[in-house]
Design a protein around this motif. Structure first.
Motif, PDB file in Angstrom:
ATOM      1  N   SER A 376      61.661  98.956  72.194  1.00  0.00           N
ATOM      2  CA  SER A 376      62.976  98.636  72.749  1.00  0.00           C
ATOM      3  C   SER A 376      64.061  99.093  71.778  1.00  0.00           C
ATOM      4  O   SER A 376      63.810  99.243  70.581  1.00  0.00           O
ATOM      5  CB  SER A 376      63.095  97.124  72.969  1.00  0.00           C
ATOM      6  OG  SER A 376      63.204  96.463  71.722  1.00  0.00           O
ATOM      7  N   PRO A 377      65.272  99.306  72.284  1.00  0.00           N
ATOM      8  CA  PRO A 377      66.368  99.722  71.394  1.00  0.00           C
ATOM      9  C   PRO A 377      66.569  98.751  70.239  1.00  0.00           C
ATOM     10  O   PRO A 377      66.866  99.173  69.119  1.00  0.00           O
ATOM     11  CB  PRO A 377      67.586  99.726  72.322  1.00  0.00           C
ATOM     12  CG  PRO A 377      67.038  99.888  73.689  1.00  0.00           C
ATOM     13  CD  PRO A 377      65.687  99.233  73.695  1.00  0.00           C
ATOM     14  N   GLU A 378      66.385  97.474  70.496  1.00  0.00           N
ATOM     15  CA  GLU A 378      66.616  96.478  69.447  1.00  0.00           C
ATOM     16  C   GLU A 378      65.567  96.599  68.338  1.00  0.00           C
ATOM     17  O   GLU A 378      65.882  96.484  67.157  1.00  0.00           O
ATOM     18  CB  GLU A 378      66.582  95.054  70.029  1.00  0.00           C
ATOM     19  CG  GLU A 378      67.739  94.725  70.956  1.00  0.00           C
ATOM     20  CD  GLU A 378      67.595  95.337  72.346  1.00  0.00           C
ATOM     21  OE1 GLU A 378      66.490  95.823  72.684  1.00  0.00           O
ATOM     22  OE2 GLU A 378      68.595  95.368  73.097  1.00  0.00           O
ATOM     23  N   VAL A 379      64.331  96.829  68.742  1.00  0.00           N
ATOM     24  CA  VAL A 379      63.273  97.001  67.748  1.00  0.00           C
ATOM     25  C   VAL A 379      63.504  98.304  66.983  1.00  0.00           C
ATOM     26  O   VAL A 379      63.394  98.359  65.763  1.00  0.00           O
ATOM     27  CB  VAL A 379      61.876  96.974  68.415  1.00  0.00           C
ATOM     28  CG1 VAL A 379      60.793  97.331  67.402  1.00  0.00           C
ATOM     29  CG2 VAL A 379      61.605  95.601  69.021  1.00  0.00           C
ATOM     30  N   ARG A 380      63.863  99.329  67.716  1.00  0.00           N
ATOM     31  CA  ARG A 380      64.136 100.613  67.090  1.00  0.00           C
ATOM     32  C   ARG A 380      65.240 100.491  66.035  1.00  0.00           C
ATOM     33  O   ARG A 380      65.177 101.090  64.968  1.00  0.00           O
ATOM     34  CB  ARG A 380      64.549 101.628  68.160  1.00  0.00           C
ATOM     35  CG  ARG A 380      64.741 103.031  67.644  1.00  0.00           C
ATOM     36  CD  ARG A 380      63.414 103.740  67.571  1.00  0.00           C
ATOM     37  NE  ARG A 380      62.993 103.983  68.931  1.00  0.00           N
ATOM     38  CZ  ARG A 380      63.155 105.156  69.537  1.00  0.00           C
ATOM     39  NH1 ARG A 380      63.633 106.178  68.871  1.00  0.00           N
ATOM     40  NH2 ARG A 380      62.781 105.306  70.776  1.00  0.00           N
ATOM     41  N   GLU A 381      66.214  99.694  66.357  1.00  0.00           N
ATOM     42  CA  GLU A 381      67.323  99.500  65.421  1.00  0.00           C
ATOM     43  C   GLU A 381      66.816  98.906  64.105  1.00  0.00           C
ATOM     44  O   GLU A 381      67.301  99.245  63.023  1.00  0.00           O
ATOM     45  CB  GLU A 381      68.371  98.577  66.051  1.00  0.00           C
ATOM     46  CG  GLU A 381      69.694  98.615  65.348  1.00  0.00           C
ATOM     47  CD  GLU A 381      70.746  97.727  66.046  1.00  0.00           C
ATOM     48  OE1 GLU A 381      71.853  97.645  65.502  1.00  0.00           O
ATOM     49  OE2 GLU A 381      70.444  97.135  67.102  1.00  0.00           O
ATOM     50  N   GLN A 382      65.824  98.015  64.214  1.00  0.00           N
ATOM     51  CA  GLN A 382      65.262  97.419  62.997  1.00  0.00           C
ATOM     52  C   GLN A 382      64.490  98.459  62.183  1.00  0.00           C
ATOM     53  O   GLN A 382      64.534  98.452  60.952  1.00  0.00           O
ATOM     54  CB  GLN A 382      64.358  96.222  63.353  1.00  0.00           C
ATOM     55  CG  GLN A 382      65.104  95.065  64.028  1.00  0.00           C
ATOM     56  CD  GLN A 382      66.175  94.450  63.141  1.00  0.00           C
ATOM     57  OE1 GLN A 382      65.989  94.296  61.940  1.00  0.00           O
ATOM     58  NE2 GLN A 382      67.321  94.129  63.719  1.00  0.00           N
ATOM     59  N   ILE A 383      63.775  99.339  62.870  1.00  0.00           N
ATOM     60  CA  ILE A 383      63.059 100.412  62.150  1.00  0.00           C
ATOM     61  C   ILE A 383      64.084 101.282  61.419  1.00  0.00           C
ATOM     62  O   ILE A 383      63.924 101.628  60.251  1.00  0.00           O
ATOM     63  CB  ILE A 383      62.219 101.282  63.115  1.00  0.00           C
ATOM     64  CG1 ILE A 383      61.225 100.423  63.892  1.00  0.00           C
ATOM     65  CG2 ILE A 383      61.492 102.391  62.339  1.00  0.00           C
ATOM     66  CD1 ILE A 383      60.432 101.198  64.955  1.00  0.00           C
TER      67      ILE A 383
END
Lengths: 561, 561
Positions: A376-383
């Motif tokens: 998800s975009p939110e998880v990607r943001e954390q990466i």
């Protein structure tokens, strides 16, 4: 010992045998003691003379090993662990006191490091790197005489992709956008499915990418990561450092290190019963250290399993160019998933690639990437955030990662020489894989599966019971005990199977197939003579003109059955 | 707005003002909304079209942001955080729709990245790197015409230090021994005290070295790391990622960001009362983002404090070449400790150095090292193990780290050009530091300490109460709110002081002093006109011929007091 025995070899055997049979045997150097204690190894890492390093002092050292992060203490990394430290100590001994050991040099088979033993880099890649490092020569006339026309053109292309042509600037945290475009195009060409440059995270080799994913996924020891056993120790080390639990699934040695979904199901159930939340599945294809290449149907089953069970699929695909058998082919897990109709939203999938492997073997350049899809975009943001904390990976490694994914093409000036270099390396690797596999299988008590890919063999060794008991006394795993004795006697560095994991009660070692890459005809190999406890190492390559044989560890009456 | 206002500027002001005064103002691009929501920013990182990325699907994504490692979620990294993501989004807007924002380009002042804005690398360093990348040209006649004689000689020296001359091989986990010898010699020459190559760990820039030490020291949130406030956000990020507690000590803005031992004592006592075990003290000297250079007596006091309290001293000394005032000089903490009579066993001390800073500014090369002294052999062994898990740092970065610690010497062919390049960069940095400091101090409501060293200024900004309340409504720290508005109005990227830490109730921003390194005459600066809530940005350098003024955030009646 047959025809390989020469005068010099006899002398070496005498030395080796003396030290093996008598643990108190002293040669000219005090360093030739058979085993190095961990205290002694530890001294290797300090600048202090050994006799003063632990001396008492007015001030108590504020930091003791017991007060360190227990995750660090728990972490093990066999391919650069105790065996390699011992090898480095022996190497120093040899430099300080030539002749102090029954061998002249250390033969590092612990890790695939092709250029350390003379594999030449691909000329085109190095031309481009040099030009990007020092772009002011691009316009000079002498440069035309020194560099191929297409390397000059490629360097210009790459420089134009870098804001301000600044190869010395921090890049975007994911890596230079233009290079990611090139890599994405390379992935598309390889797979026949779209790839998005925004999915690419360039990293300093594949290892930091693996760490990043472990850091993201692991919350506590209740979080499990599914790993093949045997596995590449980076995974066990990273899981330990991040405080998670390695959930094993066993590869089936009997079927050429097959990966069975039934085994996955069984182990997943077992882990869940223990209260472990399994978050991701690591697959290494081609296998490290096991060398198998997964069949496409097998890959489909794995994708289906991950989808059904909600697991992130972490696909270590760094050996994608290292396939040695005509009946097998590399398919990326992304290609397999897409060909099954699964799109970006259906399955979270990370593919790791590195410039260290393949025909390029550019380990020291520390280039690599991960392609991250299905988050998800939110998880990607954390990466992205975690990637940002280290700012960016090194630009030369980034450039090289783009080059391995877009090498010269037919018609380019460099194409013929590039193809010849590449083909020479891959053909030689395939030949050596087969030679070593056959040599190992010809030995009584040793069995070795086909090396279909990657760079290692992982033979099983049957050890005498008495040797196993001696190992227990020394508080070592039997195969670690074997590896230490092998090193002390021959200078050969292999990694005990216990560092990778293995079915309990079986013993293996991992050896890089390319340790004598300078020759294209032979690998070192072991030959058993007469009895299980006598193994002969015929190093016919590194000392081609004065062949010699070395008696290796099991030729020791003290541990003979 | 006086004489700087031009026709073009007026148009830009109109646009900027419109968007500032009316949050619903739309320009030609839909991307010109005043603020980007975090969801919108998140979409920037995904390859999916924004309208489908969160669409419902048959399969539930197995991974949500709530199920990630909470340490990752907690971690913040301001210098590449929300502001920079917003800047990247604006940059994409500008590319897709020129004229969509009241500025033509983004001016990144968030991080010191000299070569991104045209600072040229030191020629000698790049010559050596290129030759080491492509050594086959070393023997060719054209090479003599393209490269300096001493760069060729140095490349040979370096290649001879690398086993097999293989710049593409993994090295020793601490880095190539010969390069560590060179670095140790450089440290000795700098400090006048011995340095041991076995104490050097080469790393991909300084950041991984900092992570390594945090990983080693932090066991749980009960372990504290003493950090200056303001601090470089790498420290807070790394402590968060490793699950520890940042124990702050405040630098005293009133005395030029002085570091008082009385403050250390007070904060140590407070932390201990809360049950925190403080394990290490981070000192950044020269200071980042604060730019102060510690006096030697102050350093002695800090060493004494660490010794007495049993703290590991983590000395961030990456700006050691960046000193701009004649009355200050860089002294390494190791030199200071040794000059106090403390030897290797008396105090555990880690010094971090990087190739990214100084006059070299080679950020993209990711080279650096830490010098580790005063640890027991057992602890050292653990550091070595953690270093080993990533195999080694990139070899080009390793070579560069050796070069910055042993640049050309008087008499070498390259010396004169090297000296001129170095001097030009350092002189220009010093001039810009002073110019910016003076410019900031000339503004009402802004105060800025002397920039003695490093690469940043950290002015205090007094914000109107109404602006603070608006920020609260937007759930932003007031200085973050300021920085976002500054960016939206002018394209200038600064980092809010809240990302570095500051005395509660004070507001700052950090700005890299070199963002207009292409000019040597001016930095961008702010000038207040008439009232506190009207700030004028005079970008006289980047648009030298058509000077224009932009009204920046506080000129907004909606937040005027």
């Amino acid at each position: 010992m047959r025809k390989f025995v020469a005068h010099r070899a006899k002398k070496l055997i005498t030395n080796a045998t003396a030290s093996l049979f008598n643990p108190h045997h002293q040669s000219s150097s005090s360093s030739s003691n058979q085993y190095y204690t961990s205290a002694r190894l530890a001294r290797f890492f300090t600048s202090l003379p050994s006799d003063t390093s632990m001396a008492s002092d007015k001030s108590t050292p504020p930091l003791t090993v017991d007060s360190l992060n227990p995750k660090v203490l728990k972490c093990e990394y066999a391919v650069r662990g105790e065996i390699v430290s011992l090898a480095q100590t022996l190497q120093q001994d040899l430099q300080a006191n030539p002749g102090s050991h029954p061998f002249e040099e250390i033969l590092y088979c612990n890790i695939g490091n092709p250029q350390s033993l003379g594999q030449q880099p691909i000329t085109f890649f190095r031309e481009v790197l040099a030009l990007c490092d020092h772009p002011t020569i691009l316009d000079k006339s002498e440069t035309q005489g020194l560099f191929s026309a297409d390397s000059i053109e490629r360097a210009w292309q790459i420089l134009d992709q870098i804001p301000g042509r600044a190869t010395g600037a921090y890049s975007h945290s994911q890596g230079i956008k233009g290079l990611r475009d090139t890599i994405a195009a390379g992935i598309e060409a390889r797979d026949g499915f779209p790839a998005d440059p925004n999915d690419i995270f360039l990293t300093d080799g594949a290892s930091p990418a693996v760490h990043m994913m472990m850091q993201l996924l692991i919350r506590s020891e209740k979080d499990g990561i599914f790993c093949p056993i045997p596995q590449y120790p980076l995974y066990s080390a990273s899981i330990a450092l991040h405080g998670g639990t390695l959930v094993p699934y066993y590869l089936d040695e009997a079927t050429g290190w097959g990966l069975e979904v039934s085994e996955l199901k069984k182990q997943l159930e077992a882990a869940r019963q223990k209260g472990i939340t399994v978050r991701a599945l690591v697959v290494i294809n081609p296998g490290n250290p096991t060398g198998q290449v997964l069949a496409e149907q097998n890959q489909r089953d794995i994708v289906e399993f991950c989808k059904k069970e909600g697991l992130v699929l972490l696909a270590d695909e760094v050996y994608q160019e290292n396939i040695y058998v005509p009946e097998k082919q590399f398919h990326s897990f992304k290609k397999v998933a897409r060909s099954m109709g699964y799109g970006d939203k259906d399955i979270p999938l990370v593919s790791f690639q590195s410039v260290s492997k393949g025909y390029y073997g550019e380990c020291g350049k520390r280039g690599g990437y991960m392609e991250v899809t299905g988050f998800s975009p939110e998880v990607r943001e954390q990466i992205y955030k975690v990637a940002s904390v280290n700012l960016c990976s090194n630009i030369s490694g980034q450039i090289l990662a783009s080059l391995v994914m877009s090498p010269p093409k037919v018609g380019d000036e460099s194409y013929d020489s590039y193809f010849a270099e590449r083909d020479g390396i891959l053909t030689s690797l395939a030949r050596r894989a087969k030679t070593l596999e056959d040599a190992l299988n010809s030995l009584e008590g040793v069995t070795c599966n086909k090396a279909e890919g990657a760079m290692y063999l992982f033979p099983q060794v049957k050890l005498p019971n008495k040797a196993i008991k001696e190992a227990e006394k020394a508080k070592k795993a039997p195969d670690a005990y074997y590896a230490i004795r092998l090193l002390n006697a021959t200078g050969i560095v292999v990694v005990p199977g216990s560092g990778f994991g293995q079915v309990p009660g079986t013993w293996h070692f991992s050896s890089w197939m390319s340790s004598v890459i300078r020759s294209d005809s032979f690998f070192f190999f072991f030959e058993r003579e007469k009895r299980l406890d006598t193994m002969i190492h015929l190093d016919v390559v590194r000392h081609l003109k004065k062949c010699h044989a070395l008696v290796v560890p099991l030729n020791d009456t003290s541990i003979r059955e």
